[in-house]
Design a protein around this motif. Sequence first.
Motif, PDB file in Angstrom:
ATOM      1  N   LEU A   1      23.545  44.266  22.551  1.00 27.46           N
ATOM      2  CA  LEU A   1      22.888  43.738  21.362  1.00 27.46           C
ATOM      3  C   LEU A   1      22.593  44.826  20.339  1.00 27.46           C
ATOM      4  CD1 LEU A   1      20.458  41.110  22.912  1.00 27.46           C
ATOM      5  CD2 LEU A   1      22.245  40.660  21.224  1.00 27.46           C
ATOM      6  N   GLN A   2      22.371  46.043  20.795  1.00 28.74           N
ATOM      7  CA  GLN A   2      22.147  47.137  19.845  1.00 28.74           C
ATOM      8  C   GLN A   2      23.376  47.370  18.969  1.00 28.74           C
ATOM      9  OE1 GLN A   2      20.885  50.433  22.263  1.00 28.74           O
ATOM     10  NE2 GLN A   2      18.928  49.470  22.791  1.00 28.74           N
ATOM     11  N   GLU A   3      24.552  47.072  19.501  1.00 27.42           N
ATOM     12  CA  GLU A   3      25.771  47.169  18.701  1.00 27.42           C
ATOM     13  C   GLU A   3      26.003  45.902  17.886  1.00 27.42           C
ATOM     14  OE1 GLU A   3      29.010  48.089  21.257  1.00 27.42           O
ATOM     15  OE2 GLU A   3      28.114  49.952  22.013  1.00 27.42           O
ATOM     16  N   LEU A   4      25.688  44.748  18.460  1.00 26.90           N
ATOM     17  CA  LEU A   4      25.913  43.484  17.759  1.00 26.90           C
ATOM     18  C   LEU A   4      24.920  43.283  16.619  1.00 26.90           C
ATOM     19  CD1 LEU A   4      27.511  40.778  17.725  1.00 26.90           C
ATOM     20  CD2 LEU A   4      25.724  39.853  19.246  1.00 26.90           C
ATOM     21  N   GLN A   5      23.680  43.699  16.796  1.00 25.22           N
ATOM     22  CA  GLN A   5      22.621  43.530  15.805  1.00 25.22           C
ATOM     23  C   GLN A   5      21.973  44.894  15.511  1.00 25.22           C
ATOM     24  OE1 GLN A   5      21.311  40.449  14.334  1.00 25.22           O
ATOM     25  NE2 GLN A   5      23.312  39.703  15.007  1.00 25.22           N
ATOM     26  N   PRO A   6      22.704  45.805  14.879  1.00 28.39           N
ATOM     27  CA  PRO A   6      22.170  47.162  14.681  1.00 28.39           C
ATOM     28  C   PRO A   6      20.953  47.204  13.764  1.00 28.39           C
ATOM     29  CG  PRO A   6      24.209  46.847  13.443  1.00 28.39           C
ATOM     30  CD  PRO A   6      24.053  45.644  14.310  1.00 28.39           C
ATOM     31  N   GLN A   7      20.765  46.165  12.929  1.00 25.18           N
ATOM     32  CA  GLN A   7      19.630  46.163  12.014  1.00 25.18           C
ATOM     33  C   GLN A   7      18.326  45.756  12.686  1.00 25.18           C
ATOM     34  OE1 GLN A   7      21.874  43.911  12.340  1.00 25.18           O
ATOM     35  NE2 GLN A   7      21.105  41.836  11.923  1.00 25.18           N
ATOM     36  N   ARG A   8      18.388  45.288  13.939  1.00 22.19           N
ATOM     37  CA  ARG A   8      17.189  44.812  14.638  1.00 22.19           C
ATOM     38  C   ARG A   8      16.839  45.750  15.800  1.00 22.19           C
ATOM     39  NH1 ARG A   8      16.276  39.443  13.202  1.00 22.19           N
ATOM     40  NH2 ARG A   8      18.098  38.320  12.370  1.00 22.19           N
ATOM     41  N   PRO A   9      15.565  46.077  15.980  1.00 20.40           N
ATOM     42  CA  PRO A   9      15.175  46.818  17.189  1.00 20.40           C
ATOM     43  C   PRO A   9      15.315  45.922  18.420  1.00 20.40           C
ATOM     44  CG  PRO A   9      13.220  46.219  15.923  1.00 20.40           C
ATOM     45  CD  PRO A   9      14.415  45.847  15.079  1.00 20.40           C
ATOM     46  N   VAL A  10      15.809  46.486  19.526  1.00 19.39           N
ATOM     47  CA  VAL A  10      16.005  45.744  20.766  1.00 19.39           C
ATOM     48  C   VAL A  10      15.135  46.376  21.843  1.00 19.39           C
ATOM     49  CG1 VAL A  10      17.651  45.017  22.526  1.00 19.39           C
ATOM     50  CG2 VAL A  10      18.362  45.109  20.125  1.00 19.39           C
ATOM     51  N   ILE A  11      14.330  45.563  22.534  1.00 27.90           N
ATOM     52  CA  ILE A  11      13.429  46.053  23.587  1.00 27.90           C
ATOM     53  C   ILE A  11      13.774  45.353  24.888  1.00 27.90           C
ATOM     54  CG2 ILE A  11      11.037  46.298  24.349  1.00 27.90           C
ATOM     55  CD1 ILE A  11      10.129  46.192  21.478  1.00 27.90           C
ATOM     56  N   LEU A  12      14.070  46.128  25.923  1.00 26.87           N
ATOM     57  CA  LEU A  12      14.220  45.581  27.268  1.00 26.87           C
ATOM     58  C   LEU A  12      12.821  45.484  27.867  1.00 26.87           C
ATOM     59  CD1 LEU A  12      15.990  44.663  29.623  1.00 26.87           C
ATOM     60  CD2 LEU A  12      16.207  47.066  30.311  1.00 26.87           C
ATOM     61  N   LEU A  13      12.235  44.292  27.792  1.00 25.71           N
ATOM     62  CA  LEU A  13      10.842  44.126  28.198  1.00 25.71           C
ATOM     63  C   LEU A  13      10.630  44.446  29.663  1.00 25.71           C
ATOM     64  CD1 LEU A  13      10.046  40.834  26.256  1.00 25.71           C
ATOM     65  CD2 LEU A  13       9.572  43.194  25.568  1.00 25.71           C
ATOM     66  N   LYS A  14      11.586  44.092  30.507  1.00 31.64           N
ATOM     67  CA  LYS A  14      11.461  44.334  31.939  1.00 31.64           C
ATOM     68  C   LYS A  14      12.860  44.501  32.507  1.00 31.64           C
ATOM     69  CE  LYS A  14       9.317  42.429  36.130  1.00 31.64           C
ATOM     70  NZ  LYS A  14      10.530  42.221  36.939  1.00 31.64           N
ATOM     71  N   GLY A  15      13.145  45.700  33.042  1.00 31.69           N
ATOM     72  CA  GLY A  15      14.461  45.993  33.568  1.00 31.69           C
ATOM     73  C   GLY A  15      14.412  46.465  35.003  1.00 31.69           C
ATOM     74  N   PRO A  16      15.507  47.018  35.498  1.00 36.03           N
ATOM     75  CA  PRO A  16      15.542  47.485  36.895  1.00 36.03           C
ATOM     76  C   PRO A  16      14.501  48.549  37.213  1.00 36.03           C
ATOM     77  CG  PRO A  16      17.764  47.318  35.991  1.00 36.03           C
ATOM     78  CD  PRO A  16      16.823  47.119  34.846  1.00 36.03           C
ATOM     79  N   LEU A  17      14.047  49.302  36.186  1.00 33.97           N
ATOM     80  CA  LEU A  17      13.057  50.354  36.408  1.00 33.97           C
ATOM     81  C   LEU A  17      11.637  49.879  36.147  1.00 33.97           C
ATOM     82  CD1 LEU A  17      14.915  53.413  34.847  1.00 33.97           C
ATOM     83  CD2 LEU A  17      14.865  52.664  37.227  1.00 33.97           C
ATOM     84  N   GLY A  18      11.453  48.580  35.910  1.00 37.56           N
ATOM     85  CA  GLY A  18      10.112  48.060  35.682  1.00 37.56           C
ATOM     86  C   GLY A  18       9.885  47.687  34.233  1.00 37.56           C
ATOM     87  N   PRO A  19       8.654  47.291  33.875  1.00 38.72           N
ATOM     88  CA  PRO A  19       8.359  46.828  32.517  1.00 38.72           C
ATOM     89  C   PRO A  19       8.287  47.981  31.527  1.00 38.72           C
ATOM     90  CG  PRO A  19       6.373  46.778  33.857  1.00 38.72           C
ATOM     91  CD  PRO A  19       7.503  47.138  34.775  1.00 38.72           C
ATOM     92  N   ASP A  20       8.671  47.695  30.295  1.00 38.15           N
ATOM     93  CA  ASP A  20       8.498  48.649  29.206  1.00 38.15           C
ATOM     94  C   ASP A  20       7.000  48.923  29.022  1.00 38.15           C
ATOM     95  OD1 ASP A  20       7.970  49.155  26.142  1.00 38.15           O
ATOM     96  OD2 ASP A  20      10.093  49.639  26.459  1.00 38.15           O
ATOM     97  N   PRO A  21       6.592  50.180  28.760  1.00 36.20           N
ATOM     98  CA  PRO A  21       5.154  50.480  28.615  1.00 36.20           C
ATOM     99  C   PRO A  21       4.475  49.640  27.547  1.00 36.20           C
ATOM    100  CG  PRO A  21       6.429  52.511  28.821  1.00 36.20           C
ATOM    101  CD  PRO A  21       7.420  51.397  28.691  1.00 36.20           C
ATOM    102  N   ARG A  22       5.212  49.284  26.491  1.00 38.01           N
ATOM    103  CA  ARG A  22       4.601  48.458  25.441  1.00 38.01           C
ATOM    104  C   ARG A  22       4.378  47.023  25.907  1.00 38.01           C
ATOM    105  NH1 ARG A  22       9.279  49.873  21.267  1.00 38.01           N
ATOM    106  NH2 ARG A  22      10.354  49.830  23.290  1.00 38.01           N
ATOM    107  N   PHE A  23       5.182  46.575  26.869  1.00 33.23           N
ATOM    108  CA  PHE A  23       5.079  45.205  27.353  1.00 33.23           C
ATOM    109  C   PHE A  23       4.152  45.077  28.557  1.00 33.23           C
ATOM    110  CE2 PHE A  23       6.927  42.001  30.338  1.00 33.23           C
ATOM    111  CZ  PHE A  23       6.522  40.867  29.653  1.00 33.23           C
ATOM    112  N   GLU A  24       3.931  46.159  29.272  1.00 37.39           N
ATOM    113  CA  GLU A  24       3.179  46.094  30.538  1.00 37.39           C
ATOM    114  C   GLU A  24       1.803  45.461  30.375  1.00 37.39           C
ATOM    115  OE1 GLU A  24       2.548  48.880  34.476  1.00 37.39           O
ATOM    116  OE2 GLU A  24       3.100  49.789  32.565  1.00 37.39           O
ATOM    117  N   PRO A  25       1.018  45.796  29.313  1.00 38.32           N
ATOM    118  CA  PRO A  25      -0.298  45.138  29.191  1.00 38.32           C
ATOM    119  C   PRO A  25      -0.203  43.630  28.973  1.00 38.32           C
ATOM    120  CG  PRO A  25      -0.179  47.112  27.814  1.00 38.32           C
ATOM    121  CD  PRO A  25       1.216  46.812  28.268  1.00 38.32           C
TER     122      PRO A  25
END
Length: 634
Positions: free
Chosen positions: A464-488
């Motif tokens: 998606l970072q290539e398909l929609q370069p104008q938009r920020p993309v956040i993986l809220l929860k991946g194989p390594l756990g939740p993104d720090p911004r999403f964890e709360p």
Amino acid sequence: MRWQWLVVVGGLLGLGSTVWAQEMPVASQDAASPLRAEKLLPLPSSADRIDGVPERGWLAVGLLEAQAVMLLDGSSGDPLWQVAVGFAPSVVRVDAARQVVYASGLEAPGVVALDLPTGELLRTYELPAGVLDMAVDPARGRVFASLPAAQSLAVIHWGEAEQPQARHLPLPGPPLALAYDARQGVVFVGLGGGDPLSVLVVNPDNGELLARWRGGHTPEAMALDAQRQRLVVLNSGSQELTVLDLSRSGKLLQRVGLDWRPTRLALSPDGRWAYVSARSSDRLQIVDLEAGRLVTSLRLERQPTGLAMLGDGDLWVVAAGIPALRRLEAQVGKSKTEARQEELPSAGQRGVVTGRVLDIAGQPVQTGVVRLAATATQPQQTVPIAADGTYVLPELPAGLYLVDVEVPGFPPTSTQVEVRAGFVSTQNIRLPPGQPAHQPEGIGLLPDEPVYSDELARHLSVALQELQPQRPVILLKGPLGPDPRFEPLLPLVQGLTLLDRDERYTADLAKLKAIGDALGLRYILLTHLQISRDYNRQGSPLLNMALRLLAPAIPVEIPNFTPNQLRSRGVVVVVDLQKDRPGDRARYYEAYGRDDVGGEPLFEDAAAGLFRLQVRNMVPLFIQQWQANNPFAG
């Protein structure tokens, strides 16, 4: 034994040393207090439950940070002994008949028995889980311990043998408070959870559940009035005392509402008065059990917790926040009803509102103000929000009031609070999401729990970072756990069910909207992957199951795959947080994977690599669908 006990007699203060004591009035005492005087005894660390030996005037105290048990002479303030036990003893019980002090705690490996006169370590007994409360049977030398994590009641028979014997009785829920009735030979157990039949009557000899009585919500403490055959139950969840008649199969005699969320309980020797601490509100509440009403509420500084009575009018209270013990001398000759009337002369018309201000994740805010709007009879008032998120509106006439909440980083919020005559009402205020600095345009990816769904979300985030370069993309929860911004924000998606059986959005869509506003997201993509040996692609009922985020995973057959039937199905639901509304039909995209490798059966470790390869191969299929029908064109 696997325990290695460290026993130190004397401890920090030393045998025979004197703890200074000071006679002083009750701190911040309300007018017309029924308590006359106070002695303050500092402690080496904070404490919770305490127990007393009334005939000797002694107090057994579990010192939490010091990880020790102390015996104090209440009349002189002198420590008789202090013994290190190697854990935080949050509960202590005295068996005066056998001259033993028992200690345990939620982080303790078991129960210790100490000699009452000397503090000498007598015995230890290991348990499979921590102990919340204990009760003793002096006649038979038994100790009863509630183990909430194990959902069981431990019955430890110390006897005369070198090694104590114990039985573990399973219970239908986590046990909280305990009380033992020697006359009937039964243990009363307060049961956690939402079941209204929250008081169990258990035969400790064989574990038989004799009865279940109706109590309150979350019975955290109990006190037995053997003389009047009553059981007084403190219910922190429903903020009340319930009094049960033991001679009439637990018939409810009284239900007494409390002004402040209760913590611990003690009865006067004659069973008339119930003393209830309220740690979070710095209060001591006194209930007249004959009249069945709360008669006074006293302000005590620094988090009062455990209580113990050493005689008529000799009440000891732990002040956990100082830490110290306070001795309060009751004026037993004065009517507590009169004291209540003097303290709150307008209690019939006025009340107080308190609570916490919470953010969208349910966490307390740390700063801000609550403004009480002006009325014809009441001027505007501004109340600061404390560091733990609490606020307290002053006494007000009964009725509805409008309050404005101002917290940095959040939009101004208005809400109504209700003042109930003669009560302290608890009303939490939930803030809306913080205002985004600009129009949300980002894309967030959120997988559900079944296997490899997070792998799909991870690969899609890169694409998606290539398909929609104008938009920020956040993986809220991946194989390594939740993104720090999403964890709360994780509590918002626990048990979330986004789609109904017709594949339409439910009211839980508002939770995703709150996440999007907090993180600047316009879209949230929810991913699901299902694998099976004989997957059937007909229909789409899995959507309702797949989007129960953070719920138990959908059962997946993994142990042994037939080589010619390695099948997988990926589903991505694209949610437009600005346009989609509850009741709208969801937009979802599908991709399938298969491997016909032939040969011997594949076990999980061999099949895992093939399934991950299928996940990667699905990504171009999703991108092709989005290029043909752009869901991000809004």
